[in-house]
Design a protein around this motif. Structure first.
Motif, mmCIF file in Angstrom:
data_model
loop_
_atom_site.group_PDB
_atom_site.id
_atom_site.type_symbol
_atom_site.label_atom_id
_atom_site.label_comp_id
_atom_site.label_asym_id
_atom_site.label_seq_id
_atom_site.Cartn_x
_atom_site.Cartn_y
_atom_site.Cartn_z
ATOM 1 N N CYS A 113 0.827 -1.208 0.000
ATOM 2 C CA CYS A 113 0.000 0.000 0.000
ATOM 3 C C CYS A 113 0.857 1.251 0.000
ATOM 4 N N THR A 117 -4.551 -3.598 -6.875
ATOM 5 C CA THR A 117 -5.538 -4.044 -5.889
ATOM 6 C C THR A 117 -5.099 -5.344 -5.225
ATOM 7 N N TYR A 145 -6.703 -8.394 -2.860
ATOM 8 C CA TYR A 145 -7.988 -8.944 -2.450
ATOM 9 C C TYR A 145 -7.891 -10.449 -2.215
ATOM 10 N N MET A 165 -7.289 -3.573 -0.274
ATOM 11 C CA MET A 165 -6.974 -2.174 -0.570
ATOM 12 C C MET A 165 -6.727 -2.000 -2.057
ATOM 13 N N THR A 166 -6.731 -0.742 -2.488
ATOM 14 C CA THR A 166 -6.405 -0.409 -3.872
ATOM 15 C C THR A 166 -5.758 0.960 -3.923
ATOM 16 N N SER A 167 -4.955 1.213 -4.946
ATOM 17 C CA SER A 167 -4.346 2.522 -5.156
ATOM 18 C C SER A 167 -4.006 2.667 -6.628
ATOM 19 N N ASN A 202 -5.804 6.138 -2.868
ATOM 20 C CA ASN A 202 -5.241 5.072 -2.046
ATOM 21 C C ASN A 202 -6.268 4.793 -0.949
ATOM 22 N N SER A 203 -6.955 3.665 -1.056
ATOM 23 C CA SER A 203 -8.053 3.365 -0.132
ATOM 24 C C SER A 203 -7.574 3.166 1.294
ATOM 25 N N ALA A 204 -6.296 2.858 1.476
ATOM 26 C CA ALA A 204 -5.768 2.595 2.813
ATOM 27 C C ALA A 204 -5.047 3.790 3.425
ATOM 28 N N ASP A 205 -4.696 4.783 2.599
ATOM 29 C CA ASP A 205 -3.921 5.915 3.089
ATOM 30 C C ASP A 205 -4.170 7.137 2.218
ATOM 31 N N SER A 241 -15.506 -3.510 -3.138
ATOM 32 C CA SER A 241 -15.178 -2.931 -1.833
ATOM 33 C C SER A 241 -16.401 -2.688 -0.961
#
Length: 240
Positions: free
Chosen positions: A11, A56, A58, A67-69, A87-90, A199
């Motif tokens: 990530c 991604t 998964y 997560m994905t970015s 960035n779905s996590a950050d 998601s």
């Protein structure tokens, strides 16, 4: 290395960026298309098309999205340069630029994050079907077609020769609203998606959705019913 730590490394560094090349990358070498990797039964998808990338992580069997970015990228002097747009996590990573080296040999791509090597296999070369980076430019609401201007908040759909991923993002605030992806086919006016990650609702993994589709004046006309059963009629245009 624990899987959680592994995913975090991916990530923070946008996994596919890495590793100094032992030799210059030939000018004709192309990263376009879909790439896949796996670790302890979990899947990693990397789509590179029309100067845009989506990564991604998964769990297909467990129907879990991790997560994905992604964002626009260029390749120069053996390095991939990425401007992160989501960035779905950050969300703090949005707007940052990363430049990393890589190794490419035929259909094998090697990347390394903090010493952890990832080996990718090419899935397709992104040279057929609807391959491209698309966004919704018009949508029917009731009996009226409404224009959707390009704004910071946008929905993109990146397609290679066989795989797709959509992402609803805001490139200014870093807000991430959702994503989904998997494999697709486009034949005889029918566009079919086979969902491998979603998601917002993991129960939709494994579903196949078929839509009417056609290319007209460079745009993609897309109609049918959503995964919720709602009617849709959209016109998608290529990102410039």
């Amino acid at each position: 290395m624990k899987l959680k730590q592994f995913a975090l490394l991916l990530c923070c560094s946008v996994v596919f960026l890495a590793m100094k090349s032992k030799a210059p990358i030939p000018a004709e070498a192309s990263l376009n298309g879909a790439w896949s990797a796996s670790h302890e039964g979990q899947q990693f998808s990397l789509l590179l098309q029309d100067g845009y990338c989506m990564f991604t992580h998964y769990d297909l069997a467990g129907k879990k999205f991790m997560m994905t970015s992604g964002g626009p990228y260029t390749v120069d002097n053996g390095k991939i340069n990425v401007m992160v747009q989501f960035n779905s996590a950050d969300k703090s990573d949005v707007g940052k630029e990363h430049a990393y080296a890589f190794q490419l040999s035929g259909d094998d791509l090697s990347t390394t994050v903090d010493g952890f090597e990832i080996k990718w296999k090419r899935v397709d070369e992104g040279d057929k079907n609807l391959a491209g980076n698309w966004r919704i430019i018009k949508r029917r609401q009731g009996d009226q077609m409404n224009d959707i201007p390009l704004r910071a908040r946008r929905t993109l759909k990146l397609l290679t020769g066989t795989r797709f991923q959509w992402a609803a993002i805001n490139i200014e605030t870093g807000e991430f609203s959702g994503t989904g992806g998997g494999t697709y086919s486009f034949k005889d006016g029918k566009y079919t998606e086979n969902i491998e990650f979603f998601s917002r609702d993991g129960s939709r993994v494994g579903m196949s959705l078929t839509f009417d589709g056609q290319l007209e004046n460079g745009n993609w006309i897309h109609s049918g019913k959503s995964s919720k059963g709602d009617p849709i009629y959209e016109i998608w245009g290529r990102m410039k």
